[in-house]
Design a protein around this motif. Structure first.
Motif, PDB file in Angstrom:
ATOM      1  N   ALA A 201       0.818  -1.206   0.000  1.00  0.00           N
ATOM      2  CA  ALA A 201       0.000   0.000   0.000  1.00  0.00           C
ATOM      3  C   ALA A 201       0.855   1.260   0.000  1.00  0.00           C
ATOM      4  N   ALA A 202       2.069   1.152   0.527  1.00  0.00           N
ATOM      5  CA  ALA A 202       2.911   2.336   0.706  1.00  0.00           C
ATOM      6  C   ALA A 202       3.973   2.506  -0.377  1.00  0.00           C
ATOM      7  N   HIS A 203       4.237   1.466  -1.169  1.00  0.00           N
ATOM      8  CA  HIS A 203       5.384   1.526  -2.071  1.00  0.00           C
ATOM      9  C   HIS A 203       5.035   1.092  -3.492  1.00  0.00           C
ATOM     10  N   GLU A 204       5.765   1.656  -4.440  1.00  0.00           N
ATOM     11  CA  GLU A 204       5.615   1.302  -5.853  1.00  0.00           C
ATOM     12  C   GLU A 204       6.083  -0.122  -6.126  1.00  0.00           C
ATOM     13  N   TYR A 205       7.189  -0.519  -5.491  1.00  0.00           N
ATOM     14  CA  TYR A 205       7.789  -1.816  -5.761  1.00  0.00           C
ATOM     15  C   TYR A 205       7.916  -2.620  -4.476  1.00  0.00           C
ATOM     16  N   SER A 206       7.817  -3.931  -4.603  1.00  0.00           N
ATOM     17  CA  SER A 206       8.173  -4.802  -3.481  1.00  0.00           C
ATOM     18  C   SER A 206       8.519  -6.182  -4.009  1.00  0.00           C
ATOM     19  N   VAL A 207       9.479  -6.813  -3.356  1.00  0.00           N
ATOM     20  CA  VAL A 207       9.902  -8.164  -3.703  1.00  0.00           C
ATOM     21  C   VAL A 207      10.548  -8.767  -2.467  1.00  0.00           C
ATOM     22  N   ALA A 208      10.393 -10.064  -2.294  1.00  0.00           N
ATOM     23  CA  ALA A 208      10.998 -10.738  -1.148  1.00  0.00           C
ATOM     24  C   ALA A 208      11.899 -11.865  -1.624  1.00  0.00           C
ATOM     25  N   TRP A 209      13.090 -11.921  -1.072  1.00  0.00           N
ATOM     26  CA  TRP A 209      13.982 -13.064  -1.233  1.00  0.00           C
ATOM     27  C   TRP A 209      13.691 -14.028  -0.100  1.00  0.00           C
ATOM     28  N   ILE A 210      13.569 -15.306  -0.428  1.00  0.00           N
ATOM     29  CA  ILE A 210      13.252 -16.334   0.561  1.00  0.00           C
ATOM     30  C   ILE A 210      14.424 -17.302   0.705  1.00  0.00           C
ATOM     31  N   ASP A 211      14.757 -17.630   1.940  1.00  0.00           N
ATOM     32  CA  ASP A 211      15.748 -18.675   2.213  1.00  0.00           C
ATOM     33  C   ASP A 211      15.021 -20.019   2.111  1.00  0.00           C
ATOM     34  N   GLN A 212      15.083 -20.629   0.944  1.00  0.00           N
ATOM     35  CA  GLN A 212      14.329 -21.861   0.691  1.00  0.00           C
ATOM     36  C   GLN A 212      14.820 -23.038   1.526  1.00  0.00           C
ATOM     37  N   LEU A 213      16.026 -22.960   2.065  1.00  0.00           N
ATOM     38  CA  LEU A 213      16.586 -24.076   2.828  1.00  0.00           C
ATOM     39  C   LEU A 213      16.240 -24.025   4.311  1.00  0.00           C
ATOM     40  N   ALA A 214      15.750 -22.890   4.797  1.00  0.00           N
ATOM     41  CA  ALA A 214      15.441 -22.757   6.227  1.00  0.00           C
ATOM     42  C   ALA A 214      14.281 -23.671   6.611  1.00  0.00           C
ATOM     43  N   CYS A 326       7.920 -28.928  -0.082  1.00  0.00           N
ATOM     44  CA  CYS A 326       8.011 -29.941  -1.128  1.00  0.00           C
ATOM     45  C   CYS A 326       9.423 -29.980  -1.712  1.00  0.00           C
ATOM     46  N   ALA A 327       9.971 -28.822  -2.019  1.00  0.00           N
ATOM     47  CA  ALA A 327      11.332 -28.769  -2.555  1.00  0.00           C
ATOM     48  C   ALA A 327      12.334 -29.304  -1.535  1.00  0.00           C
ATOM     49  N   GLN A 328      12.143 -28.950  -0.276  1.00  0.00           N
ATOM     50  CA  GLN A 328      13.031 -29.453   0.770  1.00  0.00           C
ATOM     51  C   GLN A 328      12.967 -30.968   0.884  1.00  0.00           C
ATOM     52  N   ASN A 329      11.756 -31.514   0.864  1.00  0.00           N
ATOM     53  CA  ASN A 329      11.581 -32.958   1.010  1.00  0.00           C
ATOM     54  C   ASN A 329      12.176 -33.747  -0.150  1.00  0.00           C
ATOM     55  N   HIS A 330      12.339 -33.080  -1.283  1.00  0.00           N
ATOM     56  CA  HIS A 330      12.979 -33.725  -2.429  1.00  0.00           C
ATOM     57  C   HIS A 330      14.484 -33.473  -2.453  1.00  0.00           C
ATOM     58  N   GLY A 331      14.999 -32.832  -1.408  1.00  0.00           N
ATOM     59  CA  GLY A 331      16.431 -32.592  -1.320  1.00  0.00           C
ATOM     60  C   GLY A 331      16.952 -31.557  -2.294  1.00  0.00           C
ATOM     61  N   ALA A 332      16.071 -30.664  -2.759  1.00  0.00           N
ATOM     62  CA  ALA A 332      16.468 -29.678  -3.764  1.00  0.00           C
ATOM     63  C   ALA A 332      16.806 -28.340  -3.125  1.00  0.00           C
ATOM     64  N   ALA A 333      17.699 -27.602  -3.776  1.00  0.00           N
ATOM     65  CA  ALA A 333      18.109 -26.284  -3.297  1.00  0.00           C
ATOM     66  C   ALA A 333      17.867 -25.266  -4.399  1.00  0.00           C
ATOM     67  N   SER A 334      17.126 -24.203  -4.075  1.00  0.00           N
ATOM     68  CA  SER A 334      16.826 -23.149  -5.038  1.00  0.00           C
ATOM     69  C   SER A 334      17.656 -21.921  -4.722  1.00  0.00           C
ATOM     70  N   PHE A 335      18.403 -21.455  -5.716  1.00  0.00           N
ATOM     71  CA  PHE A 335      19.231 -20.263  -5.528  1.00  0.00           C
ATOM     72  C   PHE A 335      18.373 -19.006  -5.541  1.00  0.00           C
ATOM     73  N   LEU A 336      17.541 -18.851  -6.573  1.00  0.00           N
ATOM     74  CA  LEU A 336      16.677 -17.680  -6.690  1.00  0.00           C
ATOM     75  C   LEU A 336      15.269 -18.057  -6.241  1.00  0.00           C
ATOM     76  N   THR A 337      14.937 -17.733  -5.024  1.00  0.00           N
ATOM     77  CA  THR A 337      13.597 -17.983  -4.504  1.00  0.00           C
ATOM     78  C   THR A 337      12.987 -16.629  -4.201  1.00  0.00           C
ATOM     79  N   VAL A 338      11.980 -16.256  -4.998  1.00  0.00           N
ATOM     80  CA  VAL A 338      11.435 -14.902  -4.960  1.00  0.00           C
ATOM     81  C   VAL A 338       9.922 -14.972  -4.795  1.00  0.00           C
ATOM     82  N   LEU A 339       9.414 -14.135  -3.895  1.00  0.00           N
ATOM     83  CA  LEU A 339       7.980 -14.076  -3.621  1.00  0.00           C
ATOM     84  C   LEU A 339       7.484 -12.651  -3.836  1.00  0.00           C
ATOM     85  N   LYS A 340       6.401 -12.513  -4.612  1.00  0.00           N
ATOM     86  CA  LYS A 340       5.825 -11.203  -4.903  1.00  0.00           C
ATOM     87  C   LYS A 340       4.308 -11.313  -4.927  1.00  0.00           C
TER      88      LYS A 340
END
Length: 448
Positions: A201-214, A326-340
């Protein structure tokens, strides 16, 4: 010798293209497809049985009005070239994707989105008009008021309606291209969803980086970066050549669980605990990976898959958790994990991917069958949530998943130029179409 054409995921090596735009009306048994700069991750930009048309050679910007911010250019012009021209005049793209190394035609054909969808929708909303060349040799100037059906089918239509030769777009006036960024880390996925309404509501842009391995109580932790064009951002540097390069593909994936765990700990640990505001260069906010030529090679010789989904806001928190687990349970690691967040905008495009809700992007090194099984499992989660997959990030979604994501595919097939085809359309829509024809013939035989 032709130009080497390769999609960004590098999962499959593609043949070399030799066709030019003037060849389009000459006919080809397996069809033509325009090729921009190869930044689509999968096979929407390929037609391995037919021919590709190189759009970049000779492409140029034809007009720019610094009073109105209206620009016209050939479809093969890169967004970075547009920015280099318009930024000194105080203009910026209304919508910019995560890389400026995308052609203008590609941005339209994929109806790309950026970090401000909740404010401005998709790239297609900036398009005033474009010239579309059909295989019948007829050029049509398409807009919201002229050849409207073609206009809507071409925006997000993955190049299937003909060849977008040139386009006119609207730019936005900004005080500075540089960004006044407010960033802070959140300790779990709840922290993101608890904050995002006020942030957007306050900003033009927003993006979140997620630590997919946590895992555990920290599952979904990450860093939220909100931004606005800075009123006091000062002169912005124009796009510059990358300072770093990955000149060849290493023999193994360098972005593995071990390296990513260390990177994630460092990146999360250095992020501010409380909202902290500072001016950041526009390029580092919008296009950070453009600073590294060939960064996709770090995934090793087998390439990478990117999985981008969108799902409704009503179950977004639970769906995001399910996808990460799901990705964790398959033993996968994502470098670019982005939520918008995607806002409540109706795209002008018939087949546009963005729709109201949230979008999660994950990418994975290609480990063969193990990776494909995980991606199928991710698809099931998205399907059950009422979501969809992004075609121009895809290399393997099933016809069933495609139909669920784009129930309007039959309308698109009706608008497709008969001389245009892509590997993606061949393995999704055409399989569905052939199945329907077969089912219809069986039904007619049963009635006879």
């Amino acid at each position: 010798m032709g130009t080497a054409f390769e999609s960004w995921g590098r999962v499959v090596r593609h043949p070399r293209g030799k066709a030019q735009v003037t060849d389009f009306t000459g006919g080809a048994e397996q069809g033509f497809l325009a090729f921009g700069n190869g930044r689509s991750y999968g096979d929407t930009c390929h037609n391995d049985r037919g021919r590709l048309i190189a759009m970049q050679p000779g492409a140029a910007i034809s007009a720019f009005d610094p009073d109105t911010g209206i620009l016209s250019a050939d479809a093969g012009v890169l967004l970075s070239d547009i920015l280099a021209l318009v930024m000194p005049h105080g203009f910026f793209l209304e919508v910019t994707p995560g890389t400026a190394q995308v052609t203008l035609g590609g941005a339209i054909a994929n109806d790309v989105h950026g970090k401000n969808h909740h404010r401005r929708g998709t790239f297609g909303g900036s398009v005033v008009c474009f010239v579309l060349l059909g295989s019948d040799g007829v050029r049509k100037t398409c807009s919201a008021d002229s050849h409207t059906a073609l206009f809507e089918a071409s925006i997000g239509g993955m190049g299937l309606t003909g060849i977008i030769e040139s386009a006119t777009i609207r730019l936005m006036k900004v005080a500075s291209a540089n960004v006044r960024q407010t960033a802070f880390r959140f300790n779990s996925i709840d922290g993101y969803f608890d904050a995002i309404d006020d942030i957007d509501a306050a900003h033009e842009y927003s993006v979140a980086w997620i630590d997919q391995l946590a895992r555990g109580s920290g599952l979904g932790r990450g860093v939220l970066m909100a931004g606005d064009h800075a009123e006091d951002g000062g002169p912005a540097k124009p796009p510059s050549p990358p300072k770093l390069s990955v000149p060849f593909s290493p023999p193994v994936n360098l972005l593995n669980r071990l390296t990513l765990k260390a990177f994630n700990e460092l990146y999360y640990g250095r992020a501010p605990k409380q909202p902290t505001t500072r001016i950041v260069p526009w390029a580092s906010y919008f296009h950070p990976l453009d600073a590294i030529t060939g960064w996709n090679r770090l995934y090793g010789p087998r390439g990478l898959f990117q999985h981008q989904s969108v799902y409704p806001a009503v179950n977004a928190r639970e769906t995001t958790i399910a996808l990460i687990e799901c990705a964790q349970n398959h033993g996968a690691a994502s470098f670019l994990t982005v939520l918008k967040r995607f806002g409540d905008f109706s795209s002008p495009g018939l087949m546009s991917f963005p729709r109201p809700g949230f979008t999660l992007t994950l990418d994975f090194a290609n480990s063969g069958e193990r990776t494909l099984k995980m991606l199928d499992a991710l698809d099931d989660i998205v399907l059950n949530a009422g979501g969809a997959l992004n075609p121009y990030k895809d290399h393997r979604m099933s016809p069933k998943m495609f139909a669920a994501s784009f129930p309007q595919w039959r309308q698109m097939e009706a608008m497709r130029d008969p001389a245009v085809m892509s590997d993606f359309w061949r393995r999704t829509a055409m399989v569905l179409s052939e199945g329907e024809v077969f089912a219809s013939s069986l039904d007619q035989a049963a009635r006879a």
